[in-house]
Design an enzyme around this catalytic site. Structure first.
Site, PDB file in Angstrom:
ATOM      1  N   LYS A   1      12.415   8.071  -0.363  1.00  0.00           N
ATOM      2  CA  LYS A   1      12.246   7.461  -1.676  1.00  0.00           C
ATOM      3  C   LYS A   1      11.224   8.247  -2.510  1.00  0.00           C
ATOM      4  O   LYS A   1      11.495   9.381  -2.865  1.00  0.00           O
ATOM      5  CB  LYS A   1      11.875   5.989  -1.501  1.00  0.00           C
TER       6      LYS A   1
ATOM      7  N   TYR B   1      13.563  -5.265   4.094  1.00  0.00           N
ATOM      8  CA  TYR B   1      14.577  -4.252   3.779  1.00  0.00           C
ATOM      9  C   TYR B   1      15.783  -4.469   4.706  1.00  0.00           C
ATOM     10  O   TYR B   1      15.624  -4.477   5.929  1.00  0.00           O
ATOM     11  CB  TYR B   1      13.986  -2.843   3.950  1.00  0.00           C
TER      12      TYR B   1
ATOM     13  N   ASP C   1       5.157  -1.871   5.419  1.00  0.00           N
ATOM     14  CA  ASP C   1       6.119  -0.956   4.791  1.00  0.00           C
ATOM     15  C   ASP C   1       5.615  -0.711   3.367  1.00  0.00           C
ATOM     16  O   ASP C   1       5.667  -1.599   2.511  1.00  0.00           O
ATOM     17  CB  ASP C   1       7.520  -1.594   4.802  1.00  0.00           C
TER      18      ASP C   1
ATOM     19  N   ARG D   1      11.114  19.905  18.791  1.00  0.00           N
ATOM     20  CA  ARG D   1      11.218  18.436  18.824  1.00  0.00           C
ATOM     21  C   ARG D   1       9.835  17.819  19.058  1.00  0.00           C
ATOM     22  O   ARG D   1       9.520  16.753  18.557  1.00  0.00           O
ATOM     23  CB  ARG D   1      12.218  17.976  19.895  1.00  0.00           C
TER      24      ARG D   1
HETATM   25  C1  LIG Z   1      14.982   2.780   2.017  1.00  0.00           C
HETATM   26  C2  LIG Z   1      14.001   1.886   2.644  1.00  0.00           C
HETATM   27  C3  LIG Z   1      13.841   1.860   4.045  1.00  0.00           C
HETATM   28  C4  LIG Z   1      14.711   2.689   4.985  1.00  0.00           C
HETATM   29  O1  LIG Z   1      14.543   4.048   4.811  1.00  0.00           O
HETATM   30  P1  LIG Z   1      15.722   5.148   5.048  1.00  0.00           P
HETATM   31  O2  LIG Z   1      15.032   6.422   4.711  1.00  0.00           O
HETATM   32  O3  LIG Z   1      16.852   4.780   4.159  1.00  0.00           O
HETATM   33  O4  LIG Z   1      16.106   5.055   6.478  1.00  0.00           O
HETATM   34  C5  LIG Z   1      12.861   1.025   4.557  1.00  0.00           C
HETATM   35  N1  LIG Z   1      12.106   0.242   3.760  1.00  0.00           N
HETATM   36  C6  LIG Z   1      12.241   0.239   2.427  1.00  0.00           C
HETATM   37  C7  LIG Z   1      11.380  -0.643   1.609  1.00  0.00           C
HETATM   38  C8  LIG Z   1      13.199   1.042   1.823  1.00  0.00           C
HETATM   39  O5  LIG Z   1      13.351   1.010   0.485  1.00  0.00           O
END
Ligand SMILES: *Cc1c(COP(=O)(O)O)cnc(C)c1O
Length: 368
Positions: free
Chosen positions: A190, A94, A165, A42
């Protein structure tokens, strides 16, 4: 080292005397006590270490922290803030992270959601207790562009931490730290993962300051860490990130141009289009426009659903960034109060042959 080279060699730390070419997966949760050994997975693990070093280098940061999802990464930033802090976030943030702020930090943090395409709205939202500015550009799902440099100036003067982000752009197309951000956040689920089979998230810091130590502590004590398998597969996927991103962006640009010319479509949102309101800012801070676009179907939500049902190679599913093209009527996946137009379709344009994608879209549009 260029990004492509870094992506292939930067996450591959070999310590075995057998000298495998690829770093093995260390599944052990615990490590024999000895000087300089790791202790417990962890807190630290060889595969996570490799992933974190790789991510730090790719985003030009000093350090990185990997998480079990993008939301876990984002929530760790909010958890590291002192209770009573105020933060400013985009009005089309998001939806999952917006929900985290509103549902998990209600009564703990104060938040304002503003349209960040105009930096003036950020200055005006500043309060004496503002500690954090959160930017998401390009945004999900409207592909709105915020000027990272301009917001970084505001953040610097106000003494706040600027987080970007960078999920849609990836370090292949945008380096928020070099534009003035203090922290970069990713959903590695993603484009980093790229094959719709890994959940993950990451934070990268410009410098190891006190706030970063707090975040690292949330990672260790909170424990939302990725498994060694996921870290291994992320390092593997990142090796092809630059080439995948170029393919995604090429296909998205061509599909956007095609959709613009179609009479059944009223608006197309893709920052690579000169008609996009954020095009010039995007051109000044990105080296490519990414693989996501969205558009409005003239005849409304039912026509949008019908269009999606007629497609063969565009899978009707949420998420984005995989090699396979995904499409969805976005409002149906968000919370009921969403401001996303009901007739908006978001596409994560994949790496199938462009001719197949265009022909498929053409036949589906002809049916509405
Ligand atoms: C999918 C996404 C998130 C969240 O990520 P997860 O892996 O689904 O928890 C945050 N910001 C953006 C722009 C996203 O597309």
């Amino acid at each position: 080292m260029k990004l492509e080279t870094l992506a292939i060699h930067g996450g591959n730390q070999i310590s075995d005397k057998e000298k495998p070419v690829i770093q093995p997966i260390t599944l052990s949760t615990t490590f024999t006590h000895q000087e300089e050994s790791m202790v417990y997975s962890r807190a630290n693990n060889p595969n996570r270490n490799s992933l974190e070093r790789l991510l730090a280098k790719m985003e030009s940061g000093e350090d990185a922290a990997a998480f079990s999802s993008g939301n876990a990464a984002g929530v760790s930033v909010f958890q590291a803030l002192e209770p009573g802090s105020h933060l400013i976030a985009p009005d089309d943030m998001y939806h999952g992270l917006r929900a985290a702020i509103l549902q998990l930090f209600d009564g703990v943090l104060e938040a304002d959601f503003v349209d960040m395409t105009d930096p003036k709205n950020v200055s005006e939202a500043l309060r004496p207790n503002t500690k954090l500015i959160w930017v998401e550009t390009p945004s999900n799902p409207l592909l709105k562009i915020s000027d990272i440099r301009a917001i970084a100036d505001i953040s610097l003067k106000a003494g706040t931490t600027l987080v970007c982000d960078n999920t849609f752009a990836t370090p292949v197309f945008q380096n928020p730290i070099s534009l003035g951000a203090d922290l970069v956040m990713h959903s590695s689920t993603k484009f980093f993962g790229g094959h719709s089979d890994i959940m993950g998230g990451a934070l990268i810091t410009k410098r190891k300051d006190d706030f970063w130590e707090k975040i690292k502590n949330v990672q260790k004590v909170g424990g939302a860490v990725p498994s060694p398998m996921d870290c291994y597969f992320l390092c593997r996927s990142i090796k092809t990130l630059a080439y995948r991103m170029k393919g995604h962006a090429e296909h998205a640009g061509q599909l956007a141009t095609y959709l613009m010319a179609h009479p059944a479509i009223s608006d197309v949102y893709y920052p690579g289009l000169v008609s996009h309101p954020g095009h010039s800012v995007a051109s000044s801070q990105m080296t490519g426009f990414g693989g996501i676009l969205s558009f409005l179907v003239k005849d409304g939500a039912d026509a949008a659903d019908h269009l999606i049902s007629k497609l063969k190679y565009f899978t009707n599913a949420t998420s984005l960034g995989g090699v396979e093209t995904l499409i969805e009527r976005r409002a149906a996946s968000e919370n009921p109060e969403t401001k996303t137009p009901q007739n908006l379709i978001r596409v994560s344009v994949g790496l199938e042959h462009l001719d197949d994608l265009l022909a498929d879209m053409d036949q589906a549009l002809a049916s509405i």
